[in-house]
Design an enzyme around this catalytic site. Structure first.
Site, PDB file in Angstrom:
ATOM      1  N   HIS A  45      -6.410  -0.870   9.217  1.00 42.40           N
ATOM      2  CA  HIS A  45      -7.359   0.135   9.701  1.00 42.40           C
ATOM      3  C   HIS A  45      -8.616  -0.521  10.265  1.00 42.40           C
ATOM      4  O   HIS A  45      -9.671  -0.520   9.641  1.00 42.40           O
ATOM      5  CB  HIS A  45      -7.700   1.114   8.574  1.00 42.40           C
ATOM      6  CG  HIS A  45      -6.620   2.121   8.347  1.00 42.40           C
ATOM      7  ND1 HIS A  45      -6.418   2.751   7.144  1.00 42.40           N
ATOM      8  CD2 HIS A  45      -5.666   2.607   9.182  1.00 42.40           C
ATOM      9  CE1 HIS A  45      -5.394   3.579   7.249  1.00 42.40           C
ATOM     10  NE2 HIS A  45      -4.920   3.499   8.476  1.00 42.40           N
ATOM     11  N   GLU A 130      -0.902   4.774   2.925  1.00 46.76           N
ATOM     12  CA  GLU A 130      -0.391   4.078   1.735  1.00 46.76           C
ATOM     13  C   GLU A 130       0.120   5.080   0.697  1.00 46.76           C
ATOM     14  O   GLU A 130       1.167   4.875   0.077  1.00 46.76           O
ATOM     15  CB  GLU A 130      -1.481   3.189   1.106  1.00 46.76           C
ATOM     16  CG  GLU A 130      -0.931   2.379  -0.061  1.00 46.76           C
ATOM     17  CD  GLU A 130      -1.984   1.716  -0.926  1.00 46.76           C
ATOM     18  OE1 GLU A 130      -1.783   1.642  -2.155  1.00 46.76           O
ATOM     19  OE2 GLU A 130      -3.017   1.249  -0.379  1.00 46.76           O
ATOM     20  N   THR A 168      -4.101   1.224  -3.688  1.00 50.44           N
ATOM     21  CA  THR A 168      -4.691  -0.105  -3.959  1.00 50.44           C
ATOM     22  C   THR A 168      -6.135  -0.249  -3.489  1.00 50.44           C
ATOM     23  O   THR A 168      -6.794  -1.216  -3.848  1.00 50.44           O
ATOM     24  CB  THR A 168      -3.851  -1.218  -3.286  1.00 50.44           C
ATOM     25  OG1 THR A 168      -3.857  -1.003  -1.867  1.00 50.44           O
ATOM     26  CG2 THR A 168      -2.434  -1.251  -3.806  1.00 50.44           C
TER      27      THR A 168
END
Length: 313
Positions: A45, A130, A168
C-alpha cells in the site's frame, strides 16, 4: 514562517522484510519474463511504489478476468483467499505468491486449527485485503471484530473450540484491548503462541512511543491505504503529539510547523526511503539545521524468494 530547527528520525522506520520481498518478486518477474506482469491488488500500500512498478510494466488488477490466459500473475503482500488461489490456478496463470510470510503463518495456523474443529475470532479492519485473504482461508467459521463493542455482538457457532487471530498491521495496544475483551467473554479462547501482529508493525509503533515525547510534531510518511502507517499517526496523536501523514514531501504545509521546532519523522513499513529523504530536504528548506537518528532496534530479517525467480547469470 515555519520554525523547524531539528529533525529526529525514528528507528526503525520504512520498509520491512515482507515489503522488500514483495517488491523484489515483481521486479524479478519483470526482468525474467518481461512486461507485462499482472499483480492482484496493490503489491504494497504505497502510491510511489505502485506507480514506479507501473512505469516498468506491472499491471495492477482486482479481478482475475482482467488477466489474459498464460500471463504471469503475482499475489500482493496482503495474501489472497483460497477461492482466488484456486481460480488463478484453474485459469492456468504462472503464479508467484508475494504474500508476506508472517501473513502466511496466520493462514497456516487457521488451516491447522480448523482441522481440529476450531472456529475463529479475527481482530482486524473490515475490507482490508489482508483480512479478506485470511477470512477467505475458510468457507465459514471466522468472525470479524473491529473493536471492543463488536466482541459483545459476535455469535460463534460454539465456544468450546475458539481461537483468536489478528491482522498483522494493527495498533498493538488496540489489538491487546480487543483481545482482552474476547478473553473476558470467552475465557477458554485459544490465543496465538506468538502474537500475529508483525515484528515490523510492533517495532515502528514502539519507536513512535519513544520518539513522540521528544518532539513537537510527528510526520509519518505513508499512503492513505496503508494500515500500519495510519496506526503510527493515530498512536502519536493518542500520546499527545500533533501528527500528520503524507504520501510525499509536496503535502507538507509550512503552517504545521509554526512554533514546533523539533520534528519527528517516521515511515510506515510500505514507504520507501527515497520519500523520507525528500521530506528531509523539504524540512531543510523550511529551516531544519540538524538531522538526528534515534537509537532503536536494528532489523536484519530477510525472507527467501519463491522458486523460479532466480535470474540467469
Amino acid at each position: 514562517m515555519a520554525d523547524v530547527n531539528e529533525i529526529v528520525l525514528a528507528e526503525p522506520r520504512g520498509f520491512c522484510a515482507g515489503v522488500d520481498r514483495a517488491i523484489e518478486i515483481v521486479e524479478r518477474a519483470l526482468a525474467k519474463f518481461g512486461a507485462p506482469i499482472y499483480v492482484r491488488h496493490e503489491i504494497v500500500h504505497n502510491t510511489y511504489v505502485v506507480n514506479d512498478l507501473k512505469s516498468r510494466g506491472a499491471i495492477f488488477i482486482e479481478e482475475l478476468d482482467e488477466v489474459p490466459p498464460g500471463a504471469t500473475l503475482v499475489f500482493s503482500a496482503h495474501g489472497v483467499s483460497k477461492e482466488v488461489q484456486r481460480e488463478a490456478e484453474r485459469r492456468g496463470f504462472r503464479i508467484f505468491d508475494a504474500t508476506c510470510p508472517l501473513v502466511t503463518k496466520v493462514h497456516v495456523e487457521v488451516a491447522k486449527l480448523h482441522k481440529e474443529g476450531f472456529e475463529f475470532i479475527m481482530i482486524g479492519h473490515k475490507g482490508h485485503p489482508e483480512v479478506e485473504g485470511t477470512m477467505g482461508q475458510l468457507d465459514s467459521g471466522i468472525h470479524l471484530v473491529e473493536d471492543v463493542a463488536d466482541v459483545a455482538r459476535v455469535q460463534p457457532g460454539q465456544t468450546e473450540r475458539l481461537a483468536v487471530v489478528t491482522q498483522t498491521t494493527l495498533s498493538v495496544d488496540d489489538a491487546a484491548e480487543i483481545a482482552a475483551a474476547v478473553k473476558a467473554r470467552f475465557p477458554n479462547v485459544r490465543e496465538p503462541k506468538q502474537q500475529d501482529i508483525c515484528y515490523a508493525t510492533q517495532n515502528r509503533q514502539d519507536a513512535v512511543k519513544v520518539l513522540s515525547p521528544q518532539v513537537d510534531i510527528l510526520i509519518v510518511v505513508g499512503s492513505p491505504t496503508s494500515s500500519n502507517s495510519n496506526r503510527l499517526r493515530e498512536l502519536a496523536k493518542k500520546l499527545g503529539t500533533e501528527s500528520y501523514m503524507v504520501d510525499s514531501a509536496d503535502e507538507l504545509l509550512p503552517e504545521w510547523f509554526e512554533g514546533r521546532p523539533r520534528v519527528g519523522l517516521t515511515a510506515g513499513a510500505s514507504a520507501p526511503d527515497v520519500l523520507v529523504q525528500q521530506v528531509i530536504e523539504r524540512l531543510r528548506a523550511l529551516g531544519a539545521q540538524t538531522v538526528r537518528k534515534m537509537d532503536g532496534v536494528q532489523e536484519t530479517l530477510k525472507f527467501p524468494l519463491p522458486k523460479g525467480l532466480k535470474l540467469d547469470a
